[in-house]
Design a protein around this motif. Sequence first.
Motif, PDB file in Angstrom:
ATOM      1  N   ARG A 102       0.846  -1.209   0.000  1.00  7.21           N
ATOM      2  CA  ARG A 102       0.000   0.000   0.000  1.00  7.21           C
ATOM      3  C   ARG A 102       0.876   1.252   0.000  1.00  7.21           C
ATOM      4  O   ARG A 102       1.895   1.287   0.688  1.00  7.21           O
ATOM      5  CB  ARG A 102      -0.866   0.041   1.256  1.00  7.21           C
ATOM      6  CG  ARG A 102      -2.263  -0.513   1.068  1.00  7.21           C
ATOM      7  CD  ARG A 102      -2.319  -1.977   1.265  1.00  7.21           C
ATOM      8  NE  ARG A 102      -3.696  -2.463   1.320  1.00  7.21           N
ATOM      9  CZ  ARG A 102      -4.033  -3.711   1.108  1.00  7.21           C
ATOM     10  NH1 ARG A 102      -3.143  -4.606   0.798  1.00  7.21           N
ATOM     11  NH2 ARG A 102      -5.306  -4.080   1.184  1.00  7.21           N
ATOM     12  N   CYS A 147      -7.998   0.940  -2.845  1.00  7.75           N
ATOM     13  CA  CYS A 147      -7.773  -0.509  -2.936  1.00  7.75           C
ATOM     14  C   CYS A 147      -8.985  -1.248  -3.518  1.00  7.75           C
ATOM     15  O   CYS A 147      -8.847  -2.286  -4.152  1.00  7.75           O
ATOM     16  CB  CYS A 147      -7.431  -1.079  -1.568  1.00  7.75           C
ATOM     17  SG  CYS A 147      -6.182  -0.116  -0.710  1.00  7.75           S
ATOM     18  N   TYR A 176      -3.787   0.701  -5.105  1.00  8.51           N
ATOM     19  CA  TYR A 176      -3.174   0.561  -3.778  1.00  8.51           C
ATOM     20  C   TYR A 176      -2.210   1.697  -3.454  1.00  8.51           C
ATOM     21  O   TYR A 176      -1.880   1.915  -2.296  1.00  8.51           O
ATOM     22  CB  TYR A 176      -2.430  -0.778  -3.687  1.00  8.51           C
ATOM     23  CG  TYR A 176      -3.348  -1.966  -3.518  1.00  8.51           C
ATOM     24  CD1 TYR A 176      -3.610  -2.496  -2.264  1.00  8.51           C
ATOM     25  CD2 TYR A 176      -3.964  -2.560  -4.614  1.00  8.51           C
ATOM     26  CE1 TYR A 176      -4.454  -3.584  -2.102  1.00  8.51           C
ATOM     27  CE2 TYR A 176      -4.797  -3.649  -4.475  1.00  8.51           C
ATOM     28  CZ  TYR A 176      -5.046  -4.158  -3.219  1.00  8.51           C
ATOM     29  OH  TYR A 176      -5.885  -5.231  -3.063  1.00  8.51           O
ATOM     30  N   CYS A 179      -3.733   4.132  -0.921  1.00 11.64           N
ATOM     31  CA  CYS A 179      -4.387   3.526   0.269  1.00 11.64           C
ATOM     32  C   CYS A 179      -4.641   4.593   1.335  1.00 11.64           C
ATOM     33  O   CYS A 179      -3.822   5.486   1.552  1.00 11.64           O
ATOM     34  CB  CYS A 179      -3.486   2.423   0.820  1.00 11.64           C
ATOM     35  SG  CYS A 179      -4.016   1.777   2.416  1.00 11.64           S
TER      36      CYS A 179
END
Length: 366
Positions: A102, A147, A176, A179
């Motif tokens: 992430r 995500c 991601y 995130c």
Amino acid sequence: MNPLAEDLKRDVEQDITTCGLCKKCLFLCPLPESKDIDVFTLNREVSKDQPSKEILDFAFLCMSCGQCNYSCPNYQHMVNRLIYLRSKGRIPRGLKPLLHWRGQRLGVVDRALYGLKKRLASVHPRIAPHIDKKEYRKSDLLFYFSCYAFSPSEVPWKTLAIADHLGLDYEVVAGYSSCCGWPHYLAGDFTSAEQLFKDLAALIEETGAKTVVTGCAECYRALELIKNRYGGGYTPLTTTEWVLGHMDRLNLQGSDELVTFHDACNLSRYDGKQEAPRKVVKRLFRLVEMERTGKDTLCCGAMRQNHEKEGLMELRKKRLAEAKETGATAMVTECITCYEVYKPLAEGIKVMDLVEALYDSIAKEG
Ligand code: SF4
Ligand code: SF4
């Protein structure tokens, strides 16, 4: 000390000094293990550098569902104590999948793994161009999928289809690399969380968004925290709240189908958002409530990921059984995380996301 950790430590210490040790907080905790927890011991262990194994194990079992906060007569934040405790322990293996690859500052291994995931993922063609973009257009309206752009559901692209139907201009943040940092925060990894919060705050500022819409209850909590802590001229909205603002332009037709609604604890319990989804559900279906509803909802446990999965499966099956007991043909969710948890487990009842239900209704109308 990391500023997030410092602030949490201060809040936790303040709470502990006025905790009445009545244990009402854990009385309604859905974890059977809570019955063996002594709050006096827990409060004492919070201040230690190395809390006992028993207390750390409980902290990592906790789903951060907030039932304990809601039950405390002194309005104390027991969840903060448990998050702070986690920062002093070793994160269990089962919790780690939510923390990998992430953010924008990946190491070589995470970068390679994420590259592989992207190659193997089947992302809808309407979402794919938005994944990990390097530049963002200015737009008042921002859809924040992060995500869940990789969700096996059709929720992300159907959200955009509703916006297109309404003729709106928007920008999308997905992948991601953007995130929200909430899983890291809950896991007690404050260094990663702070970085992810700041990076997302900068990204949102770049878009100039005035409204940031998300269909994930965890992301929603993170967007609120980021706005309050790092500033930002935007209003975070759940997808349901955003749709409600446009209901008069959606020619939705109701059906006779009897459904029940599963509240996401991060929205209903922490933020008191019970009315918005129900207004939308009632436009589409007949609604019957489960016994545990609104602020008393039962958490899906998604933030515990695979840690001690057997116990989680029991809780999830219990929730689906509660839904079936109502006689409803479907359990409707408004948080993508709840949806993804329950959908594969559903037997004898459908699990349906509110966005998908809205899209289908709009599609029927042409
Ligand atoms: S309910 Fe509140 S006051 Fe009572 S033990 Fe729990 S945190 Fe302390
Ligand atoms: S947050 Fe939920 S799971 Fe964790 S201690 Fe509180 S009630 Fe129990």
